[in-house]
Design an enzyme around this catalytic site. Structure first.
Site, PDB file in Angstrom:
ATOM      1  N   ARG A 118       0.872  -1.183   0.000  1.00  0.00           N
ATOM      2  CA  ARG A 118       0.000   0.000   0.000  1.00  0.00           C
ATOM      3  C   ARG A 118       0.902   1.224   0.000  1.00  0.00           C
ATOM      4  NH1 ARG A 118      -5.323   1.458   3.493  1.00  0.00           N
ATOM      5  NH2 ARG A 118      -6.128   0.063   1.894  1.00  0.00           N
ATOM      6  N   HIS A 145      -7.437   0.771  -6.319  1.00  0.00           N
ATOM      7  CA  HIS A 145      -7.615  -0.058  -5.107  1.00  0.00           C
ATOM      8  C   HIS A 145      -8.326  -1.347  -5.540  1.00  0.00           C
ATOM      9  CE1 HIS A 145      -7.831  -1.263  -1.077  1.00  0.00           C
ATOM     10  NE2 HIS A 145      -8.763  -0.462  -0.597  1.00  0.00           N
ATOM     11  N   GLN A 148     -10.236  -3.943  -3.082  1.00  0.00           N
ATOM     12  CA  GLN A 148     -11.568  -3.567  -2.597  1.00  0.00           C
ATOM     13  C   GLN A 148     -12.641  -4.001  -3.581  1.00  0.00           C
ATOM     14  OE1 GLN A 148     -12.295  -1.863   0.466  1.00  0.00           O
ATOM     15  NE2 GLN A 148     -14.319  -2.617  -0.107  1.00  0.00           N
ATOM     16  N   ASP A 233     -17.256   7.088  -1.473  1.00  0.00           N
ATOM     17  CA  ASP A 233     -16.000   7.022  -0.734  1.00  0.00           C
ATOM     18  C   ASP A 233     -15.769   8.400  -0.122  1.00  0.00           C
ATOM     19  OD1 ASP A 233     -13.461   6.271   0.157  1.00  0.00           O
ATOM     20  OD2 ASP A 233     -12.517   6.342  -1.828  1.00  0.00           O
ATOM     21  N   CYS A 273     -16.288   1.665   0.773  1.00  0.00           N
ATOM     22  CA  CYS A 273     -15.121   0.844   1.141  1.00  0.00           C
ATOM     23  C   CYS A 273     -14.711   1.035   2.598  1.00  0.00           C
ATOM     24  CB  CYS A 273     -13.952   1.142   0.202  1.00  0.00           C
ATOM     25  SG  CYS A 273     -13.343   2.845   0.295  1.00  0.00           S
ATOM     26  N   ARG A 301     -13.474  -8.556   2.401  1.00  0.00           N
ATOM     27  CA  ARG A 301     -12.059  -8.331   2.097  1.00  0.00           C
ATOM     28  C   ARG A 301     -11.252  -9.574   2.476  1.00  0.00           C
ATOM     29  NH1 ARG A 301     -10.077  -3.143   1.815  1.00  0.00           N
ATOM     30  NH2 ARG A 301      -8.199  -4.220   1.120  1.00  0.00           N
TER      31      ARG A 301
HETATM   32  N1  NVA Z   1      -9.949   6.701  -1.480  1.00  0.00           N
HETATM   33  C1  NVA Z   1      -9.571   6.281  -0.149  1.00  0.00           C
HETATM   34  C2  NVA Z   1      -9.780   4.817   0.032  1.00  0.00           C
HETATM   35  C3  NVA Z   1      -9.477   4.312   1.411  1.00  0.00           C
HETATM   36  C4  NVA Z   1      -9.655   2.831   1.552  1.00  0.00           C
HETATM   37  C5  NVA Z   1      -8.113   6.642   0.097  1.00  0.00           C
HETATM   38  O1  NVA Z   1      -7.287   6.451  -0.796  1.00  0.00           O
HETATM   39  O2  NVA Z   1      -7.808   7.128   1.193  1.00  0.00           O
HETATM   40  N1   CP Z   2     -11.215  -0.077   2.621  1.00  0.00           N
HETATM   41  C1   CP Z   2      -9.940  -0.110   3.030  1.00  0.00           C
HETATM   42  O1   CP Z   2      -9.009  -0.386   2.256  1.00  0.00           O
HETATM   43  O2   CP Z   2      -9.798   0.097   4.362  1.00  0.00           O
HETATM   44  P1   CP Z   2      -8.433   0.340   5.125  1.00  0.00           P
HETATM   45  O3   CP Z   2      -7.866   1.652   4.674  1.00  0.00           O
HETATM   46  O4   CP Z   2      -8.817   0.358   6.584  1.00  0.00           O
HETATM   47  O5   CP Z   2      -7.475  -0.774   4.822  1.00  0.00           O
END
Ligand code: NVA
Ligand code: CP
Length: 317
Positions: A118, A145, A148, A233, A273, A301
């Protein structure tokens, strides 16, 4: 005696390593296979069946951004498979001190069996995968992502069956999740409406490539009309915290709430998500709305990523 290493090098070079950097790494048949396997793994776990096909396999989990669901689901999933998961934060590894990605990829993949990352720039996971001798999973970048989406599409299948030919509406920022919805629309063959304010559109190249199925709307009400699934989101993603106030103003007309759900099809589902900001992209009561499958989506997940890891490990032998 350097020639002793040749067979090993040859074996590594000949290995067909499958990575999962975006949903376009899967065919439609493979995406369906992973969804069905996730549903099967879920029911096996619910029956209390012990299924541990990967003893001694080690998953590396590189996190340059925060996470609850992604970390917990990958770590629990690998433990349930009989393997081990190792949390690697860029704060505590040489990655955070500027060690080149290609050197880190060679070293880390020489000791582990599968890696998830990540991070910020999508090019980081691409570079890592290029130099990795084991499968690499994108666990969120600024651009995509895909993990997800595996869980979201599993959840849709469990409730409504095949999503092919349905209409999904994405509400909010044209962000990493939105981009993965565009890819999912292509691979699984559904129509995608995107309701977002001007200035927050998804990647124009990605939209142009999928113009046969993706439509951008400025009016949320027009977008959700006739939709089978509504998804949203946060307005400010990780790394955009300083834009929070400006975004609250820009996105004020893009909240998903029960009134908006009423404009969609009667059987429409709602997904997010998580984490969610109640009072911003969703109303306070939205997660408890009868259309919401958000907490099942979060649990999935675990099952979807177990199916993904099994798929990649078996395909990369
Ligand atoms: N769009 C959000 C998704 C978090 C799971 C982010 O990148 O923070
Ligand atoms: N939806 C998601 O990826 O959650 P986290 O940021 O908690 O991993």
């Amino acid at each position: 005696m350097s020639f002793c290493y040749w067979p090993l090098l040859l074996e590594t070079a000949m290995k067909n390593i499958r990575h999962f950097l975006t949903l376009l790494d899967l065919s439609q048949a493979e995406f369906h296979q992973i969804i069905h396997r996730a549903i099967e793994l879920k029911s096996m776990r619910n029956r209390g069946e012990n299924f541990a096909p990967f003893p001694n396999k080690v998953l590396g989990m590189i996190f340059e951004k925060s996470s609850t669901r992604t970390r917990v689901s990958f770590e629990a999933g690998m433990a349930q498979f009989g393997g081990h998961a190792m949390f690697l934060s860029s704060r505590d590894t040489q990655l955070g001190r500027g060690e080149p990605i290609q050197d880190s990829a060679k070293v880390i993949s020489s000791m582990l069996d599968i890696v998830m990352i990540r991070t910020f720039s999508h090019s980081i996971v691409e570079d890592f995968a290029k130099h990795s001798s084991v499968p690499v999973i994108n666990a969120l970048t600024d651009d995509y992502h895909p993990c997800q989406l595996l869980a979201d599409m599993q959840t849709y299948w469990e409730h409504r069956g095949d999503i092919q030919g349905k209409t999904v509406t994405w509400v909010g920022d044209g962000n990493n999740m939105c981009h993965s919805y565009i890819n999912a629309a292509k691979v699984l063959d559904f129509k995608l409406n995107i309701a977002c304010p001007a200035g927050y559109d998804p990647s124009p190249e990605l939209v142009a490539k999928n113009s046969d199925r993706v439509t951008i709307f400025r009016d949320i009400k027009d977008a959700v009309h006739n939709s089978d699934l509504i998804v949203t989101d946060v307005w400010a993603s990780m790394g955009q915290e300083q834009e929070q106030l400006a975004r609250e103003k820009s996105f004020a007309d893009y909240q998903v709430n029960p009134e908006i759900m009423h404009l969609a099809n009667k059987e429409a589902l709602f997904m997010h998500c998580l984490p969610a900001h109640r009072g911003e992209e969703i109303s306070d009561d939205m997660l408890d709305n009868p259309s919401s499958v958000v907490f099942e989506e979060a649990e999935n997940r675990l099952h979807a990523q177990k199916a993904l890891m099994e798929f990649l490990l078996n395909a990369s032998q």
